[in-house]
Design a protein around this motif. Sequence first.
Motif, short mmCIF file in Angstrom:
data_model
loop_
_atom_site.label_atom_id
_atom_site.label_comp_id
_atom_site.label_asym_id
_atom_site.label_seq_id
_atom_site.Cartn_x
_atom_site.Cartn_y
_atom_site.Cartn_z
N GLY B 61 -77.20 -42.24 -42.88
CA GLY B 61 -76.46 -41.37 -41.66
C GLY B 61 -75.42 -41.94 -40.99
O GLY B 61 -75.01 -41.23 -40.12
N LEU B 63 -71.64 -42.40 -40.45
CA LEU B 63 -70.61 -41.46 -40.62
C LEU B 63 -69.24 -42.22 -40.56
O LEU B 63 -68.84 -42.68 -39.46
N PHE B 65 -65.28 -42.42 -40.78
CA PHE B 65 -64.06 -41.75 -40.40
C PHE B 65 -62.93 -42.52 -41.13
O PHE B 65 -61.60 -41.88 -40.90
N LEU B 111 -69.79 -53.99 -37.56
CA LEU B 111 -69.67 -52.50 -37.47
C LEU B 111 -70.95 -51.85 -37.41
O LEU B 111 -71.43 -50.89 -36.81
N GLN B 114 -73.35 -50.69 -34.61
CA GLN B 114 -72.91 -49.78 -33.50
C GLN B 114 -73.89 -48.41 -33.72
O GLN B 114 -74.19 -48.28 -34.96
N ILE B 115 -73.90 -47.72 -32.92
CA ILE B 115 -74.45 -46.51 -32.82
C ILE B 115 -73.40 -45.46 -33.49
O ILE B 115 -72.37 -45.95 -33.72
N GLY B 116 -73.96 -44.30 -33.83
CA GLY B 116 -73.28 -43.42 -34.57
C GLY B 116 -71.75 -43.12 -34.06
O GLY B 116 -70.91 -43.12 -35.03
N LYS B 117 -71.49 -42.96 -33.02
CA LYS B 117 -70.36 -42.34 -32.47
C LYS B 117 -69.21 -43.52 -32.60
O LYS B 117 -68.08 -43.57 -32.97
N THR B 118 -69.98 -44.83 -31.97
CA THR B 118 -68.86 -45.77 -32.03
C THR B 118 -68.67 -46.24 -33.39
O THR B 118 -67.42 -46.76 -33.70
N ALA B 120 -68.25 -44.32 -35.90
CA ALA B 120 -67.40 -43.32 -36.52
C ALA B 120 -65.88 -43.65 -35.87
O ALA B 120 -65.07 -43.98 -36.69
N ILE B 121 -65.86 -44.01 -34.85
CA ILE B 121 -64.46 -44.40 -33.96
C ILE B 121 -63.94 -45.67 -34.79
O ILE B 121 -62.78 -45.83 -35.04
N LEU B 253 -64.31 -36.86 -46.38
CA LEU B 253 -65.46 -36.37 -45.50
C LEU B 253 -65.49 -34.79 -46.07
O LEU B 253 -66.78 -34.78 -46.05
N VAL B 257 -68.98 -33.19 -47.08
CA VAL B 257 -69.78 -32.02 -46.26
C VAL B 257 -69.65 -30.78 -46.80
O VAL B 257 -70.71 -30.11 -47.06
N PRO B 304 -74.17 -26.22 -42.54
CA PRO B 304 -74.03 -27.75 -42.42
C PRO B 304 -74.60 -28.45 -43.50
O PRO B 304 -74.27 -29.78 -43.52
N ARG B 328 -82.08 -34.56 -46.35
CA ARG B 328 -80.65 -34.49 -45.51
C ARG B 328 -80.53 -35.36 -44.53
O ARG B 328 -81.83 -35.49 -43.74
#
Lengths: 309, 328
Positions: B61, B63, B65, B111, B114-118, B120-121, B253, B257, B304, B328
């Motif tokens: 899970g 992600l 980038f 890395l 970190q949680i998902g958003k961090t 990804a960044i 990506l 997707v 999605p 998923r």
Amino acid sequence: MLISLTLKGRALGAEGPGEGIVLALSLALNGLVLGSILLLFSLGLTLIYGVGRIVNFAHGALFSAGALAGAWIASSGHSFWIALVAAPLLIGAVGLVLDWAVLARIRDRPMVDSLLLTFGLALLITGVLYQMGGRNLTMLQPPQGLRGTLTLGTLSLPTYRIFVSALAVAAVAALLFFLKNSNWGLRIRAANDDPEMGACLGIDRESLMHSVVALGAALAALAGVAAAPIFTAYATVGDKILILAFMTVILGGLGSLRGAVVAAYVVGMIIVFGEGYLGGQVALMLLFGMMMAMLIRWPRGFFGEGRTE
Amino acid sequence: MPLVVRRPVRPLHILGWVSVLVGALLPFALGSQPFVLQLASQAIVAATLALSLDLLTGNTGLLSFGHAGWYGLGGYIAGLGAKFVAPEMFLVLPLTMIVVAVVAWLTGLILVRQIGKTFAILTLALSQIFYSLIFVASAWTGGEDGLQGIPVPTLAGLSIAAPTAWYWLLYFVLIASLLLALYLRRTPLGQAWLAVKSNPERSLFVGIPVVRLKLIAYVLSATLAALAGGLFTLFNGAVSPDTMSWLESGNILMYVVLGGVGTLIGPVIGGAAFTFAAQYISSLTDAWLIYFGGLFVVIVIFAPDGLFGLASVFWRRLFGPSRGQVAR
């Protein structure tokens, strides 16, 4: 990936006695300039994240859109000042439409979807800008009165950079003032702290989010058009600043406003000093290394109030 | 959610093996069209790359980038190895994979916590760092112009130059890694990954070492991407910094997707289909990025689960309720 803000600073350092200090001071001034632009840009990013829990990958594209819109408005015969006002209004409207038409569709979806969606939007906006002629560099001349250089002893800085910093600081101060003192700001802060509780208290998240995205887009565009005389304008000019802004919001803590304020200047200083002494690419690597170290020690940012969910 | 071992319906198995065979025989059908064969080889690399990202995103899970960073890094290491050491694939490619695995492990240590958003960044930022690295070391890497003049590589001493030989080599790597990924799915490791993906907190409470599992997925994913990058660089004879751009990461990506996150086969199909589609659409119009971005947005909003998700909905309608469900 080079923010060529310091080229002048480097040249300046080569003259007269005490050149080491002059270079350092000149770099510090330029760091303040970059930090102010970065702050103006990342505040919208932080707000959109805080209220909507969306990390907006399209923010850089909005910066580019603002810069290009400003440059095109100015080159079609209007004055710089009209461009400076009209471009943010225009892009703010674009942001409003995007939130209403696109982002609203995925409000309750998992976080992953919002990342992907804004990423797609970034590509889409970049594509549109390319199509409108954004492949070419467009210059935006600063207004007549701001073209000179301000000299203080051996130290000098283009007047326009001082103006940009003052503008950014004024805009940010006004925004923070409104957040603190208006009804709208109260609702934003409530939703920022706890969206669910805010909704329970009767805050309409839809319209609030529309206003936040519109405002964030307008701020990004304002940063873009104000920085255009320094960075020039082209379709991917925002990519550089987006990476720096991401570093800013992580260093400050995701969703933390005062964290973003401090972090913007920290990032600005690191980049400018790194560029001045070590070269642009090395500066970026240095910043990244520092950020990794920060994440180990203070994963919630400078004030320990970043989000962890 | 109980750990259900996926048991795909029989017809799917047969369909799968038939399409593998068709893919392997493709060069005979395309003998007279070298351009299409070249494009097919590129599509296979894209498919491998998509699979490598799905190993991370689909299993845990997380992600990424900045996946193109690993692809480009692998490409540069392999290219430099072939140019300055020896153009022997059995030497260069394992070396590339080891170096990238070590780099991924070191960065991953920080890395993946970190949680998902961090996360990804940070992956986006890391890929930009690799990008910068190319310019810092431009004396060796050629900077903006890219690394050029990579000699024709050998495989155990045999020179690999024929397009069909390349096609089969790339195809072999793709099928081997796909089978490995599907096999991993059935092992306790793969099942634990899915548990981490569906609920990291609960997994932690039942004693699954979440961080270590994420790290394994991260390193595996980066290493496979680097292998794809290395192979493509040797195939292409050159590599440019553009391979690491965030647009490229967006492409990868998009494959995943489009195909359906977590389905493993979906991203492979997505990568291949997308490469062909991109080629033909961009020969028709130069506003490619608009269609690309627009398609991205539309798929995220309306489908999605990707094309594979859509297909499995139809499949279930046609052949009744299947016992396993597409994860998923």
